[in-house]
Design an enzyme around this catalytic site. Sequence first.
Site, PDB file in Angstrom:
ATOM      1  N   ARG A   1      21.247 -29.801 -16.647  1.00  0.00           N
ATOM      2  CA  ARG A   1      22.371 -30.330 -16.189  1.00  0.00           C
ATOM      3  C   ARG A   1      22.018 -31.607 -15.266  1.00  0.00           C
ATOM      4  O   ARG A   1      20.959 -31.576 -14.757  1.00  0.00           O
ATOM      5  CB  ARG A   1      22.768 -29.266 -15.120  1.00  0.00           C
TER       6      ARG A   1
ATOM      7  N   THR B   1      33.012 -32.450 -25.058  1.00  0.00           N
ATOM      8  CA  THR B   1      31.687 -31.709 -25.101  1.00  0.00           C
ATOM      9  C   THR B   1      31.238 -31.350 -26.550  1.00  0.00           C
ATOM     10  O   THR B   1      32.064 -31.145 -27.389  1.00  0.00           O
ATOM     11  CB  THR B   1      31.909 -30.311 -24.090  1.00  0.00           C
TER      12      THR B   1
ATOM     13  N   THR C   1      27.041 -32.139 -22.952  1.00  0.00           N
ATOM     14  CA  THR C   1      28.300 -33.036 -22.877  1.00  0.00           C
ATOM     15  C   THR C   1      27.926 -34.439 -21.892  1.00  0.00           C
ATOM     16  O   THR C   1      27.022 -34.329 -21.221  1.00  0.00           O
ATOM     17  CB  THR C   1      29.150 -32.264 -21.977  1.00  0.00           C
TER      18      THR C   1
ATOM     19  N   ASN D   1      30.967 -35.041 -20.362  1.00  0.00           N
ATOM     20  CA  ASN D   1      31.993 -34.505 -19.503  1.00  0.00           C
ATOM     21  C   ASN D   1      33.210 -35.099 -20.145  1.00  0.00           C
ATOM     22  O   ASN D   1      33.945 -34.331 -21.132  1.00  0.00           O
ATOM     23  CB  ASN D   1      31.978 -34.642 -18.139  1.00  0.00           C
TER      24      ASN D   1
ATOM     25  N   ASP E   1      32.606 -32.858 -11.914  1.00  0.00           N
ATOM     26  CA  ASP E   1      32.472 -31.513 -11.887  1.00  0.00           C
ATOM     27  C   ASP E   1      32.135 -30.824 -10.442  1.00  0.00           C
ATOM     28  O   ASP E   1      32.116 -29.581 -10.437  1.00  0.00           O
ATOM     29  CB  ASP E   1      31.456 -31.017 -12.855  1.00  0.00           C
TER      30      ASP E   1
ATOM     31  N   GLY F   1      35.293 -27.549 -24.229  1.00  0.00           N
ATOM     32  CA  GLY F   1      36.749 -27.087 -23.827  1.00  0.00           C
ATOM     33  C   GLY F   1      36.903 -27.057 -22.426  1.00  0.00           C
ATOM     34  O   GLY F   1      37.920 -26.483 -21.846  1.00  0.00           O
TER      35      GLY F   1
HETATM   36  O1  DON Z   1      30.367 -28.587 -17.466  1.00  0.00           O
HETATM   37  C1  DON Z   1      31.551 -28.501 -17.414  1.00  0.00           C
HETATM   38  O2  DON Z   1      32.149 -27.659 -17.454  1.00  0.00           O
HETATM   39  C2  DON Z   1      32.279 -29.657 -18.081  1.00  0.00           C
HETATM   40  N1  DON Z   1      31.655 -30.938 -17.695  1.00  0.00           N
HETATM   41  C3  DON Z   1      32.508 -29.488 -19.602  1.00  0.00           C
HETATM   42  C4  DON Z   1      33.307 -30.626 -20.264  1.00  0.00           C
HETATM   43  C5  DON Z   1      34.013 -30.141 -21.364  1.00  0.00           C
HETATM   44  O3  DON Z   1      33.758 -29.205 -22.009  1.00  0.00           O
HETATM   45  C6  DON Z   1      34.851 -31.192 -22.034  1.00  0.00           C
HETATM   46  N2  DON Z   1      35.201 -30.784 -23.228  1.00  0.00           N
HETATM   47  N3  DON Z   1      35.678 -30.555 -24.292  1.00  0.00           N
END
Ligand code: DON
Length: 540
Positions: free
Chosen positions: A87, A352, A370, A372, A392, A442
């Site tokens: 991350r 993502t 991702t 993001n 986030d 998602g």
């Molecule tokens: O880490 C996370 O939960 C978000 N940054 C994920 C972003 C995401 O899944 C966007 N997608 N479709």
Amino acid sequence: MKHLLFAGICLAFLPRLLGQSEAVATAHPLATIVAADILAQGGNAYDAAVATHFALAVVLPRAGNLGGGGFALVHSASGEAAALDFRETAPQAASRETYLPSYETISSLRGIAASGVPGSVAGMWELYARFSSKSLSWPELLQPAILLADTGFQITPFLAGLLNRFQEDFSGVGEGPFWPPHEWQPGERLTQHALAETLKDIALGGPEAFYQGIHAARLVEWSEGWFAPEDLGTYRAIWREPLRAPYRGYQVFSMPPPSSGGVALIQLLQASEMLPLGRRWTTESMHLFAEMAQIAYQDRAQYLGDPAYMEVPAWALVDSAYVAGRFGQIHAQKHQAPEWEQSHEAIESYETTHYSILDSAGNAVAVTTTLNGLFGSGQWVDGFFMNNEMDDFATQPGVPNQFGLIGYDVNAVAPGKRMLSSMTPTILCAPNGDKTVLGTPGGSTIITNVFQVILHYVRYGESLQAAVDRKKLHAQGLPEVLYYEEGALTKRQMKDLQRRGHRLEAWKQIGRFQGVSTRAAAPDRLRSGDSKGHFKRYVR
Ligand code: DON
């Protein structure tokens, strides 16, 4: 009875009699080919994952990345389970005041200060160092991505459409990933020379080339003080103990904090066993699902964040006695309003990607990665896009982010801290040794999507592909809405859910799931995008 028993035993051992299999599911056909090729050359699932990750950075630039981060869940042929956290981290320049009092001052979504320190290159290096078969070298695993960037590939109608819609929002240093900007045609060849050069440096110099060498210097320069050299130089991917729980004879392994995915998923699985979800997906089970999700997302907001900064009670939250008490308050018939009172915002467009790989020896890996947002912050450096993962964090505690998710102190911005995620790479191990590897993009819908796939696959007995294809529901308490993917509900079901007190809202699409198992590849073939599976059985 004897016959039944015999048939059961035969079924359990059928995969062994037929031989072992390999399976891949990714969001792009070329990435799937790369993974299959690495497996054909004798690489294991982890070699294939590394090659796939870099290939996705080229062919799926909206989410595949060098400038982002993610999580990998591993279950090896020898039974070893591990969770890799790559991350992004907040740079030292970031503080809990950075994004206050409003998004207008400094944006956590657009521009330089939207980015956390990228984790992907360090993450792939860690995965390679610990789990690679070593039959292929690090540079050999980057070779397919370098070729795809250098000689180009034909873009799909989906990517052409996205570029034509969004390229004006992009900017950066030097030659961009899509160069020069123009009206893109489906089938047109896209070459990315600046990206190819960066990939070559990483192939030859390993992660140091990215975090300490010329690319680190360029990131620091581009960031105008947002990143210090130490932010990059000290970045580390972290091995963590996966969360695990039994579910209907399976062992479920999923991602611990700083993802909320594993905690919430295991809560939902456990609660679903305590409540009358029945044998079919009826409006009663849908109602219970929405109520369970509302509680899981409340716990997410209240208790979860980077465990290095706060006491994060991940195991306590999945303790079955806690789950029984917490979810036991659910009303079987009627929706109960959540206890939160904050306002909420619309959920924006986002991207993502997830890939699932299982090799013929039984090595499994689920990777969700991702930037993001779609193309991250829209800023590029050295041919790759940077993430906008800072959003986030609970950038303004109590105020929802782009996914409508709220958070508090536990997920407040702090230098060096990892922002809370919903990404949920997950592996199921069956008693007969079969494995199922799961995950999806998602945003906030990731957790409920993975839960629904497991529910339909394991509890309701659907094939993995049917569970992936099935139209999904989503709820997260705030906004107080039960979202449904178009086609998920009949008129009658809608009426029944409304009668139970749910406010319904349609979404065009939820997620883009990539699942594989010992028996099948189940890419998300119905939703938009270019998902592709590969499945091969070896008869020994
Ligand atoms: O880490 C996370 O939960 C978000 N940054 C994920 C972003 C995401 O899944 C966007 N997608 N479709």
